[in-house]
Write a protein that holds these residues in place. Structure first.
Motif: not given
Lengths: 158, 410
Positions: B52-56, B88-92, B356-362
């Motif tokens: 999991t990940g976000n920018m706290p 973050t999301g890409g790294s997740v 935090g979600a944006s790069a995983m949404e890619r």
């Protein structure tokens, strides 16, 4: 701002004074700042890869230790720029801006260095600025040995 | 190199809007997680680990998984949090990929989210800029002087845009067109935030100038939203669904920060638009994936572009064309939904940015395109391979993932 009415704000301090760079970096920059008083720009050259850092930096990205002081030219080239004014904040439109002429901020690569320094560009209009434009440092009337002694530049007429 | 095939078998989103006042972080993330379980036909008991990940800093809530584990099916499971800024999301997603490809776990739930309205994003960005700012303050620089230079992501983006435009011949009209491409695609995506069907370049050009050359119409919104993605082994994926999206490779590469070279992040990176690390990461990812000619083998691209110029700039840096060619490719229409190489069919980060979600949404959007489940935003051409990208970290970390409809070793 609107969200403050919806959410609860908790008062607090952010003790930034405790968050400091180690003495070494500060000592290097202090030397460069002192040299401003003689109207000199001092950079630090890396023995490993030959890059010249201005402002100086204790570690190079090649992980060697830059250790040779070199004088950097006071002329340079704009590598990137932007301009801004009062309209940049709170959604004020361009026509309504109160701050007078827009402020031009540019990244300058001073000749003889391999780094970028952010400066204001005076005596120019936004439409006259371009990447690749030649500029020179503009010293303040009173040089105090501060970082913002080198905050201003002007177009170089060659 | 030992490698287990990794595939995406499920994707779930929460609603993406400016302010979710009806749910808290844990509840908002639950929406994405439950949709993801349902999409894959799995239950929490089938999952071996959580990433999991976000920018706290943006919400002001640290260790949010402490709060949310119960809502995400994470009790009694290995859990790891990854935070790398905009990436973050890409790294997740990379974390999920590594966990499965290494053979450590079979099925991993990846969760990435941001609920920006709960906190103060400007304050969050200040915490990110502390390393630079502290060095400046220590030198006796007036904070007002520092603020005038423009901070945060917009501050970096305007310099990047100006030098990119010089290098590529991209004009402000191109920036307007990018906004139109993305926001009209977003109108077809039920999970996007800023939907602007029928938007015209002229309308974008009339929005307020923030800082040259970026107008309000060229910038992402601040979004509340969550994304969840289930990844599993190729073997299990085939049993679960007909058309899994295989993650062929992941690669990341970082550079030093590219502005404000005082003590802290002093650098020789003079031009913020060069993004050499993106080219390096893309090359690694394509090599690992066995892709020799990305320009012809890639069918869809989701570059990370919260600012209009970045869609074109990263299209080039992802080696999908030569440097400076992207503006003309945009003009040709090839980036449209029905084009040869559609870009950001989801609407991209410029339409929806739950940081935090944006790069995983890619990654998840490319996966949906490959699985043929992208609904109205499904591109017209057949999608076999796609590339997903993220940019962030110390404003210069690039993460790249390559996905395909066939596994790496077939």
């Amino acid at each position: 701002m609107e969200y403050k009415k919806e959410t609860r704000a908790v008062e607090g301090d952010w003790p930034m004074a405790y968050w400091q760079w180690k003495f070494e970096s500060i000592a290097l920059i202090a030397k460069t700042r002192e040299a401003f008083k003689e109207k000199k720009l001092l950079g630090l050259k890396c023995p490993g890869c030959g890059l010249v850092y201005f402002p100086p930096k204790p570690y190079c990205y090649c992980l060697a230790r830059p250790d040779k002081w070199v004088e950097v030219e006071q002329t340079g080239t704009i590598t990137t720029y932007t301009f801004t004014g009062a309209w940049a904040y709170e959604g004020i439109s361009e026509e309504e801006q109160a701050g007078g002429a827009p402020m031009i901020i540019c990244g300058i690569n001073f000749d003889g260095s391999d780094t970028l320094t952010v400066c204001l560009l005076d005596d120019a209009k936004p439409e006259e600025v371009y990447v690749g434009m030649r500029v020179k440092l503009k010293w303040p009337e009173v040089i105090e040995g501060r970082v913002d002694d080198i905050a201003h530049s002007e177009p170089l007429k060659e | 190199m030992a490698h287990t095939d990794v595939a995406v078998v499920g994707v779930g989103y929460s609603k993406h809007v400016s302010k979710r006042r009806d749910v808290n972080i844990a509840e908002m993330v639950w929406e994405a997680v439950s949709a993801c379980y349902e999409d894959a036909g799995l239950k929490p008991k089938d999952v071996d680990a959580i990433c999991t990940g976000n920018m706290p800093a943006f919400e002001g809530v640290n260790i949010p998984e402490l709060w949310g584990a119960g809502h995400w099916g994470a009790y009694g499971k290995p859990l790891m949090r990854i935070t790398t800024g905009g990436t973050t999301g890409g790294s997740v997603a990379h974390g999920g990929y590594y966990a499965v490809s290494s053979g450590l776990f079979d099925t991993v739930l990846c969760i990435a989210f941001e609920k920006q309205s709960d906190g103060n994003s400007t304050m969050g960005l200040n915490t990110v800029a502390l390393a630079d700012a502290a060095a400046m303050f220590q030198q006796g620089v007036d904070p007002g002087f520092l603020a005038a230079f423009g901070g945060g992501a917009v501050g970096i983006a305007v310099y990047q845009a100006a030098s990119y435009m010089k290098r590529s011949g991209c004009t402000t009209e191109h920036l307007d067109k990018v906004s139109v491409l993305c926001r009209t695609n977003a109108a077809l995506n039920p999970y996007s935030h800023l939907k602007q069907p029928g938007l015209t370049p002229e309308e974008v050009a009339k929005t307020t100038l923030m800082q040259y050359p970026i107008r309000f119409g060229h910038v992402c919104p601040a979004t509340d939203g969550a994304c969840a993605m289930l990844v599993t082994t190729g073997e299990k994926a085939k049993k679960l669904i007909d058309k899994p999206a295989y993650i062929l490779s992941c690669a990341s590469c970082s550079e030093e920060a590219s502005l404000m070279g005082i003590a802290g992040s002093g650098t020789t990176n003079m031009d913020p638009c060069v993004q050499e690390s993106c080219k390096i990461a893309a090359k690694w990812a394509y090599d690992l994936a066995g892709i020799e000619d990305p320009r012809h083998e890639i069918d869809v691209a989701e570059p990370y572009s919260p600012f209009a110029h970045q869609l074109l700039m990263f299209y080039e840096r992802l080696l999908l064309c030569d440097d400076g060619e992207a503006p003309a490719i945009l003009d040709s229409g090839s980036m449209n939904l029905e084009g040869d190489l559609p870009v950001c069919p989801s609407g991209g980060v410029i339409s929806t940015n739950a940081i935090g979600a944006s790069a995983m949404e890619r990654v998840s959007e490319v996966a949906l395109q490959i699985m043929g489940k992208a609904g109205d935003r499904q591109v017209k051409k057949e999608v076999h391979k796609g590339v997903a990208h993220g940019w962030g970290g110390a404003v210069n970390l690039n993460v790249v993932a390559v996905l395909s409809d066939t596994p790496r070793r077939s």
